[in-house]
Design a protein around this motif. Structure first.
Motif: not given
Length: 85
Positions: A80-81, A84
């Motif tokens: 997820a990081r 992003e």
């Protein structure tokens, strides 16, 4: 394997599976035998309490599942990081 049989019959590839007491036992073993079919497992009130000689086996199985869940969560956070960024 009853849970897997129900999924096959209903033509469901993956599912969130919830079990309480004996259903928790079935859910836990579904996760051992068919991890690719489980989106998540919610196991409650499950154990080998009626069979004291099985407690160490149950703890070892629970430790393996806990480590796998932690690894999946960790990878999910990392991915997820990265997405992003």
């Amino acid at each position: 394997d009853d849970i897997a049989g129900v999924l096959v019959h209903l033509k469901i590839d993956k599912a969130h599976v919830v079990g309480l007491s004996m259903g928790g036992f079935a859910t836990l073993h579904f996760g051992f035998r068919h991890p690719q079919r489980a989106l998540s497992l919610c196991v409650a009130g499950c154990g080998y309490g009626a069979e004291p000689d099985q407690q160490s086996r149950f703890k070892a199985e629970a430790d393996v599942i806990s480590a796998a869940i932690l690894a999946v969560i960790t990878l999910s956070v990392i991915l997820a990081r990265l997405v992003e960024a």
